[in-house]
Design an enzyme around this catalytic site. Structure first.
Site, PDB file in Angstrom:
ATOM      1  CB  SER A   8      -0.864   0.000   1.262  1.00  0.00           C
ATOM      2  OG  SER A   8      -1.514   1.243   1.422  1.00  0.00           O
ATOM      3  CE1 TYR A  49      -4.239  -2.314   5.388  1.00  0.00           C
ATOM      4  CE2 TYR A  49      -3.273  -0.163   4.985  1.00  0.00           C
ATOM      5  CZ  TYR A  49      -3.859  -1.324   4.515  1.00  0.00           C
ATOM      6  OH  TYR A  49      -4.055  -1.497   3.159  1.00  0.00           O
TER       7      TYR A  49
HETATM    8  P1  NDP Z   1     -11.812  -5.716  -0.252  1.00  0.00           P
HETATM    9  O1  NDP Z   1     -12.363  -5.619   1.124  1.00  0.00           O
HETATM   10  O2  NDP Z   1     -12.684  -5.366  -1.395  1.00  0.00           O
HETATM   11  O3  NDP Z   1     -11.210  -7.160  -0.510  1.00  0.00           O
HETATM   12  C1  NDP Z   1     -10.455  -7.834   0.473  1.00  0.00           C
HETATM   13  C2  NDP Z   1     -10.309  -9.290   0.080  1.00  0.00           C
HETATM   14  O4  NDP Z   1      -9.510  -9.968   1.061  1.00  0.00           O
HETATM   15  C3  NDP Z   1     -11.649 -10.001   0.001  1.00  0.00           C
HETATM   16  O5  NDP Z   1     -11.648 -10.872  -1.112  1.00  0.00           O
HETATM   17  C4  NDP Z   1     -11.691 -10.804   1.306  1.00  0.00           C
HETATM   18  O6  NDP Z   1     -12.476 -11.951   1.072  1.00  0.00           O
HETATM   19  C5  NDP Z   1     -10.207 -11.148   1.485  1.00  0.00           C
HETATM   20  N1  NDP Z   1      -9.861 -11.468   2.855  1.00  0.00           N
HETATM   21  C6  NDP Z   1      -9.944 -10.655   3.947  1.00  0.00           C
HETATM   22  N2  NDP Z   1      -9.593 -11.334   5.041  1.00  0.00           N
HETATM   23  C7  NDP Z   1      -9.270 -12.599   4.663  1.00  0.00           C
HETATM   24  C8  NDP Z   1      -8.853 -13.771   5.352  1.00  0.00           C
HETATM   25  N3  NDP Z   1      -8.721 -13.791   6.681  1.00  0.00           N
HETATM   26  N4  NDP Z   1      -8.601 -14.885   4.631  1.00  0.00           N
HETATM   27  C9  NDP Z   1      -8.776 -14.900   3.293  1.00  0.00           C
HETATM   28  N5  NDP Z   1      -9.178 -13.823   2.581  1.00  0.00           N
HETATM   29  C10 NDP Z   1      -9.437 -12.692   3.268  1.00  0.00           C
HETATM   30  O7  NDP Z   1     -10.496  -4.769  -0.243  1.00  0.00           O
HETATM   31  P2  NDP Z   1      -9.389  -4.455  -1.359  1.00  0.00           P
HETATM   32  O8  NDP Z   1      -9.639  -5.187  -2.607  1.00  0.00           O
HETATM   33  O9  NDP Z   1      -9.264  -2.994  -1.404  1.00  0.00           O
HETATM   34  O10 NDP Z   1      -8.092  -5.032  -0.618  1.00  0.00           O
HETATM   35  C11 NDP Z   1      -7.156  -5.897  -1.244  1.00  0.00           C
HETATM   36  C12 NDP Z   1      -5.764  -5.549  -0.755  1.00  0.00           C
HETATM   37  O11 NDP Z   1      -5.420  -4.232  -1.190  1.00  0.00           O
HETATM   38  C13 NDP Z   1      -5.593  -5.564   0.768  1.00  0.00           C
HETATM   39  O12 NDP Z   1      -4.389  -6.217   1.092  1.00  0.00           O
HETATM   40  C14 NDP Z   1      -5.517  -4.083   1.125  1.00  0.00           C
HETATM   41  O13 NDP Z   1      -4.766  -3.874   2.292  1.00  0.00           O
HETATM   42  C15 NDP Z   1      -4.836  -3.521  -0.120  1.00  0.00           C
HETATM   43  N6  NDP Z   1      -5.011  -2.088  -0.341  1.00  0.00           N
HETATM   44  C16 NDP Z   1      -6.259  -1.555  -0.562  1.00  0.00           C
HETATM   45  C17 NDP Z   1      -6.409  -0.203  -0.783  1.00  0.00           C
HETATM   46  C18 NDP Z   1      -7.723   0.456  -1.021  1.00  0.00           C
HETATM   47  O14 NDP Z   1      -7.818   1.713  -0.974  1.00  0.00           O
HETATM   48  N7  NDP Z   1      -8.780  -0.288  -1.319  1.00  0.00           N
HETATM   49  C19 NDP Z   1      -5.235   0.696  -0.776  1.00  0.00           C
HETATM   50  C20 NDP Z   1      -3.982   0.022  -0.589  1.00  0.00           C
HETATM   51  C21 NDP Z   1      -3.883  -1.320  -0.380  1.00  0.00           C
HETATM   52  P3  NDP Z   1     -13.437 -12.716   2.117  1.00  0.00           P
HETATM   53  O15 NDP Z   1     -14.084 -11.691   2.987  1.00  0.00           O
HETATM   54  O16 NDP Z   1     -14.366 -13.485   1.210  1.00  0.00           O
HETATM   55  O17 NDP Z   1     -12.503 -13.632   2.855  1.00  0.00           O
END
Ligand code: NDP
Length: 252
Positions: A135, A145
Protein backbone atom coordinates in the site's frame (compact mmCIF):
# COMPACT_ATOMS: atom_id res chain seq x y z
CA UNK A 1 -1.72 -22.18 -19.92
CA UNK A 2 -0.15 -20.29 -17.00
CA UNK A 3 -1.83 -20.68 -13.63
CA UNK A 4 -2.28 -17.85 -11.13
CA UNK A 5 -3.34 -18.12 -7.49
CA UNK A 6 -5.03 -14.96 -6.18
CA UNK A 7 -5.80 -14.47 -2.49
CA UNK A 8 -8.66 -12.15 -1.57
CA UNK A 9 -10.29 -12.86 -4.94
CA UNK A 10 -13.90 -12.52 -3.79
CA UNK A 11 -13.95 -8.72 -4.17
CA UNK A 12 -12.05 -5.51 -4.94
CA UNK A 13 -8.47 -5.62 -6.18
CA UNK A 14 -8.27 -9.44 -6.06
CA UNK A 15 -11.38 -9.80 -8.23
CA UNK A 16 -9.87 -7.24 -10.64
CA UNK A 17 -6.68 -9.36 -10.83
CA UNK A 18 -8.86 -12.38 -11.62
CA UNK A 19 -10.70 -10.55 -14.43
CA UNK A 20 -7.46 -9.21 -15.97
CA UNK A 21 -5.54 -12.50 -15.77
CA UNK A 22 -8.47 -14.56 -17.08
CA UNK A 23 -8.70 -12.17 -20.06
CA UNK A 24 -5.08 -13.06 -20.89
CA UNK A 25 -6.01 -16.79 -20.86
CA UNK A 26 -4.54 -17.71 -17.48
CA UNK A 27 -6.11 -20.49 -15.43
CA UNK A 28 -6.93 -19.35 -11.92
CA UNK A 29 -7.20 -20.43 -8.30
CA UNK A 30 -9.40 -17.98 -6.40
CA UNK A 31 -8.91 -17.94 -2.62
CA UNK A 32 -10.96 -16.18 0.08
CA UNK A 33 -13.41 -17.08 2.88
CA UNK A 34 -16.70 -16.37 1.08
CA UNK A 35 -17.41 -19.51 -0.94
CA UNK A 36 -20.59 -18.19 -2.62
CA UNK A 37 -18.87 -15.08 -3.97
CA UNK A 38 -15.81 -17.04 -5.14
CA UNK A 39 -18.04 -19.58 -6.91
CA UNK A 40 -20.02 -16.81 -8.65
CA UNK A 41 -16.79 -15.08 -9.77
CA UNK A 42 -15.38 -18.39 -11.00
CA UNK A 43 -18.51 -19.20 -13.03
CA UNK A 44 -18.45 -15.78 -14.71
CA UNK A 45 -14.77 -16.06 -15.63
CA UNK A 46 -15.13 -19.60 -17.00
CA UNK A 47 -18.13 -18.55 -19.12
CA UNK A 48 -16.51 -15.36 -20.43
CA UNK A 49 -12.92 -16.50 -21.05
CA UNK A 50 -13.04 -20.32 -21.26
CA UNK A 51 -10.32 -20.66 -18.60
CA UNK A 52 -10.15 -23.17 -15.76
CA UNK A 53 -10.98 -21.67 -12.39
CA UNK A 54 -10.62 -23.45 -9.04
CA UNK A 55 -12.08 -22.14 -5.81
CA UNK A 56 -10.11 -22.49 -2.58
CA UNK A 57 -12.05 -21.48 0.51
CA UNK A 58 -9.53 -20.60 3.21
CA UNK A 59 -9.17 -18.19 6.11
CA UNK A 60 -5.62 -16.85 6.01
CA UNK A 61 -5.88 -15.75 9.63
CA UNK A 62 -5.78 -19.46 10.61
CA UNK A 63 -3.04 -22.08 10.54
CA UNK A 64 -5.33 -24.42 8.61
CA UNK A 65 -6.07 -21.79 5.95
CA UNK A 66 -2.45 -20.79 5.43
CA UNK A 67 -1.37 -24.45 5.24
CA UNK A 68 -4.01 -25.21 2.57
CA UNK A 69 -2.84 -22.24 0.53
CA UNK A 70 0.82 -23.28 0.92
CA UNK A 71 0.01 -26.74 -0.44
CA UNK A 72 -1.76 -25.25 -3.47
CA UNK A 73 1.00 -22.80 -4.47
CA UNK A 74 3.89 -25.24 -4.04
CA UNK A 75 3.74 -26.83 -7.51
CA UNK A 76 2.76 -25.84 -11.04
CA UNK A 77 1.83 -22.23 -10.29
CA UNK A 78 3.19 -19.37 -12.40
CA UNK A 79 1.97 -16.37 -10.42
CA UNK A 80 0.88 -15.91 -6.82
CA UNK A 81 -0.93 -12.67 -5.98
CA UNK A 82 -0.90 -12.21 -2.20
CA UNK A 83 -3.70 -9.67 -2.02
CA UNK A 84 -6.04 -10.66 0.86
CA UNK A 85 -6.25 -8.00 3.51
CA UNK A 86 -8.35 -5.68 5.61
CA UNK A 87 -8.12 -2.35 7.44
CA UNK A 88 -8.02 -1.58 11.14
CA UNK A 89 -11.35 -0.72 12.67
CA UNK A 90 -9.92 1.60 15.32
CA UNK A 91 -6.72 2.86 16.87
CA UNK A 92 -4.22 0.35 18.25
CA UNK A 93 -5.51 0.42 21.84
CA UNK A 94 -9.15 0.34 20.70
CA UNK A 95 -8.58 -2.81 18.69
CA UNK A 96 -8.78 -6.24 20.37
CA UNK A 97 -5.35 -7.82 20.27
CA UNK A 98 -6.80 -10.89 18.49
CA UNK A 99 -7.76 -8.64 15.57
CA UNK A 100 -4.24 -7.16 15.45
CA UNK A 101 -2.75 -10.66 15.42
CA UNK A 102 -5.18 -11.72 12.66
CA UNK A 103 -3.96 -8.77 10.57
CA UNK A 104 -0.34 -9.79 11.12
CA UNK A 105 -1.18 -13.32 10.02
CA UNK A 106 -3.09 -12.30 6.87
CA UNK A 107 -0.78 -9.45 5.81
CA UNK A 108 2.60 -10.84 6.90
CA UNK A 109 2.64 -14.53 7.90
CA UNK A 110 0.50 -15.68 4.95
CA UNK A 111 2.51 -13.53 2.52
CA UNK A 112 5.79 -14.88 3.87
CA UNK A 113 4.70 -18.52 3.89
CA UNK A 114 3.02 -18.49 0.46
CA UNK A 115 6.06 -16.76 -1.07
CA UNK A 116 8.34 -19.30 0.61
CA UNK A 117 6.19 -22.20 -0.58
CA UNK A 118 5.86 -20.98 -4.18
CA UNK A 119 9.36 -19.81 -5.06
CA UNK A 120 11.40 -23.06 -4.96
CA UNK A 121 9.35 -24.67 -7.77
CA UNK A 122 9.48 -21.41 -9.76
CA UNK A 123 13.26 -21.12 -9.33
CA UNK A 124 13.66 -24.78 -10.38
CA UNK A 125 11.60 -24.09 -13.52
CA UNK A 126 13.30 -20.73 -14.17
CA UNK A 127 10.06 -18.76 -14.40
CA UNK A 128 7.10 -17.35 -12.53
CA UNK A 129 6.71 -14.86 -9.75
CA UNK A 130 4.87 -13.35 -6.82
CA UNK A 131 3.03 -10.04 -6.49
CA UNK A 132 2.48 -8.95 -2.89
CA UNK A 133 -0.13 -6.23 -2.42
CA UNK A 134 1.30 -3.60 -0.08
CA UNK A 135 0.00 0.00 0.00
CA UNK A 136 1.01 3.63 -0.25
CA UNK A 137 0.47 3.43 3.54
CA UNK A 138 3.79 1.55 3.64
CA UNK A 139 5.50 4.93 3.20
CA UNK A 140 3.89 6.43 6.33
CA UNK A 141 3.83 5.58 10.07
CA UNK A 142 0.16 5.07 10.68
CA UNK A 143 -1.06 2.24 12.86
CA UNK A 144 -0.20 -1.42 12.63
CA UNK A 145 -1.92 -1.55 9.18
CA UNK A 146 0.78 0.70 7.71
CA UNK A 147 3.44 -1.23 9.62
CA UNK A 148 2.33 -4.53 8.06
CA UNK A 149 2.33 -2.96 4.60
CA UNK A 150 5.84 -1.52 5.18
CA UNK A 151 6.90 -5.07 6.03
CA UNK A 152 5.34 -6.39 2.79
CA UNK A 153 7.23 -3.77 0.76
CA UNK A 154 10.59 -4.38 2.43
CA UNK A 155 10.16 -8.16 2.34
CA UNK A 156 9.19 -8.20 -1.35
CA UNK A 157 12.09 -5.96 -2.43
CA UNK A 158 14.50 -8.13 -0.46
CA UNK A 159 13.26 -11.45 -1.90
CA UNK A 160 13.17 -9.92 -5.41
CA UNK A 161 16.88 -9.28 -4.99
CA UNK A 162 17.48 -12.86 -3.76
CA UNK A 163 15.82 -14.49 -6.78
CA UNK A 164 17.03 -12.04 -9.44
CA UNK A 165 18.90 -14.00 -12.07
CA UNK A 166 16.69 -17.10 -11.73
CA UNK A 167 14.06 -15.85 -14.16
CA UNK A 168 11.68 -15.34 -11.23
CA UNK A 169 10.15 -12.00 -10.20
CA UNK A 170 8.82 -10.68 -6.91
CA UNK A 171 7.06 -7.31 -6.76
CA UNK A 172 5.28 -5.24 -4.13
CA UNK A 173 2.22 -3.44 -5.51
CA UNK A 174 1.54 -0.23 -3.57
CA UNK A 175 -1.95 1.14 -4.34
CA UNK A 176 -3.26 4.47 -3.14
CA UNK A 177 -6.99 4.82 -2.40
CA UNK A 178 -8.93 2.32 -4.52
CA UNK A 179 -12.72 2.07 -4.69
CA UNK A 180 -13.43 -1.36 -3.17
CA UNK A 181 -15.21 -2.73 -0.09
CA UNK A 182 -12.07 -2.16 1.99
CA UNK A 183 -13.10 1.15 3.61
CA UNK A 184 -16.66 0.14 4.40
CA UNK A 185 -15.47 -3.15 5.91
CA UNK A 186 -13.04 -1.29 8.18
CA UNK A 187 -15.64 1.34 9.12
CA UNK A 188 -13.57 4.17 7.64
CA UNK A 189 -14.91 7.66 6.98
CA UNK A 190 -13.58 8.43 3.51
CA UNK A 191 -15.28 11.81 3.18
CA UNK A 192 -11.94 13.60 3.67
CA UNK A 193 -10.39 11.91 0.65
CA UNK A 194 -10.55 14.16 -2.42
CA UNK A 195 -12.41 12.57 -5.35
CA UNK A 196 -9.44 12.90 -7.70
CA UNK A 197 -7.30 10.65 -5.44
CA UNK A 198 -9.48 7.56 -5.97
CA UNK A 199 -8.17 4.83 -8.29
CA UNK A 200 -10.15 2.29 -10.26
CA UNK A 201 -9.28 -1.33 -9.36
CA UNK A 202 -9.12 -2.55 -12.98
CA UNK A 203 -6.80 0.29 -14.06
CA UNK A 204 -4.66 -0.23 -10.96
CA UNK A 205 -4.23 -3.92 -11.77
CA UNK A 206 -3.35 -3.23 -15.44
CA UNK A 207 -0.68 -0.73 -14.35
CA UNK A 208 0.64 -3.13 -11.71
CA UNK A 209 0.90 -6.00 -14.20
CA UNK A 210 2.76 -3.72 -16.65
CA UNK A 211 5.32 -2.92 -13.93
CA UNK A 212 5.57 -6.64 -13.09
CA UNK A 213 6.26 -7.45 -16.77
CA UNK A 214 9.00 -4.80 -16.74
CA UNK A 215 10.67 -6.54 -13.78
CA UNK A 216 10.04 -3.82 -11.18
CA UNK A 217 10.30 -4.88 -7.52
CA UNK A 218 8.02 -2.02 -6.36
CA UNK A 219 5.06 -0.64 -8.28
CA UNK A 220 3.27 2.57 -7.28
CA UNK A 221 0.63 2.95 -10.00
CA UNK A 222 -0.45 6.39 -11.05
CA UNK A 223 1.46 9.71 -11.15
CA UNK A 224 -0.59 11.10 -8.22
CA UNK A 225 0.77 8.46 -5.88
CA UNK A 226 4.30 8.57 -7.26
CA UNK A 227 4.28 12.22 -6.11
CA UNK A 228 2.86 11.26 -2.68
CA UNK A 229 5.39 8.48 -2.06
CA UNK A 230 8.25 10.60 -3.44
CA UNK A 231 7.30 13.48 -1.12
CA UNK A 232 7.06 11.10 1.86
CA UNK A 233 10.79 10.45 1.48
CA UNK A 234 11.65 14.14 1.47
CA UNK A 235 9.62 15.55 4.39
CA UNK A 236 10.16 14.62 8.08
CA UNK A 237 8.43 11.34 8.98
CA UNK A 238 6.48 12.87 11.89
CA UNK A 239 5.04 15.51 9.55
CA UNK A 240 4.12 13.06 6.77
CA UNK A 241 2.42 10.77 9.28
CA UNK A 242 0.47 13.67 10.84
CA UNK A 243 -0.71 14.72 7.37
CA UNK A 244 -1.78 11.17 6.46
CA UNK A 245 -3.80 10.94 9.70
CA UNK A 246 -6.02 13.82 8.48
CA UNK A 247 -7.61 11.68 5.78
CA UNK A 248 -9.46 8.38 6.07
CA UNK A 249 -10.56 8.76 9.70
CA UNK A 250 -12.80 6.11 11.21
CA UNK A 251 -16.43 6.60 12.16
CA UNK A 252 -16.79 6.82 15.94
P1 NDP B 1 -11.81 -5.72 -0.25
O1 NDP B 1 -12.36 -5.62 1.12
O2 NDP B 1 -12.68 -5.37 -1.40
O3 NDP B 1 -11.21 -7.16 -0.51
C1 NDP B 1 -10.45 -7.83 0.47
C2 NDP B 1 -10.31 -9.29 0.08
O4 NDP B 1 -9.51 -9.97 1.06
C3 NDP B 1 -11.65 -10.00 0.00
O5 NDP B 1 -11.65 -10.87 -1.11
C4 NDP B 1 -11.69 -10.80 1.31
O6 NDP B 1 -12.48 -11.95 1.07
C5 NDP B 1 -10.21 -11.15 1.49
N1 NDP B 1 -9.86 -11.47 2.85
C6 NDP B 1 -9.94 -10.65 3.95
N2 NDP B 1 -9.59 -11.33 5.04
C7 NDP B 1 -9.27 -12.60 4.66
C8 NDP B 1 -8.85 -13.77 5.35
N3 NDP B 1 -8.72 -13.79 6.68
N4 NDP B 1 -8.60 -14.89 4.63
C9 NDP B 1 -8.78 -14.90 3.29
N5 NDP B 1 -9.18 -13.82 2.58
C10 NDP B 1 -9.44 -12.69 3.27
O7 NDP B 1 -10.50 -4.77 -0.24
P2 NDP B 1 -9.39 -4.45 -1.36
O8 NDP B 1 -9.64 -5.19 -2.61
O9 NDP B 1 -9.26 -2.99 -1.40
O10 NDP B 1 -8.09 -5.03 -0.62
C11 NDP B 1 -7.16 -5.90 -1.24
C12 NDP B 1 -5.76 -5.55 -0.76
O11 NDP B 1 -5.42 -4.23 -1.19
C13 NDP B 1 -5.59 -5.56 0.77
O12 NDP B 1 -4.39 -6.22 1.09
C14 NDP B 1 -5.52 -4.08 1.13
O13 NDP B 1 -4.77 -3.87 2.29
C15 NDP B 1 -4.84 -3.52 -0.12
N6 NDP B 1 -5.01 -2.09 -0.34
C16 NDP B 1 -6.26 -1.56 -0.56
C17 NDP B 1 -6.41 -0.20 -0.78
C18 NDP B 1 -7.72 0.46 -1.02
O14 NDP B 1 -7.82 1.71 -0.97
N7 NDP B 1 -8.78 -0.29 -1.32
C19 NDP B 1 -5.23 0.70 -0.78
C20 NDP B 1 -3.98 0.02 -0.59
C21 NDP B 1 -3.88 -1.32 -0.38
P3 NDP B 1 -13.44 -12.72 2.12
O15 NDP B 1 -14.08 -11.69 2.99
O16 NDP B 1 -14.37 -13.49 1.21
O17 NDP B 1 -12.50 -13.63 2.85
Amino acid sequence: MPTAVITGASSGIGAAFARRLAATGADLVLLARDEARLTANAEQLRAKHGVQVEVLVADLATEEGIAAAERRVAHGVDLVVNNAGFGQRGTFLDTPVAEEVAMLRVHCEAVLRLTHAALPDMVARGGGGVINVSSVAAFFSRGSYAATKAWVLSFSESVAHDVAGNGVRVMALCPGWVRTEFHQRSNMDTSGIPGFMWLDADKLVSAGLRDYARGRSCSVPDARYKVVTGASRLIPRRLSSALSARVGRRYE
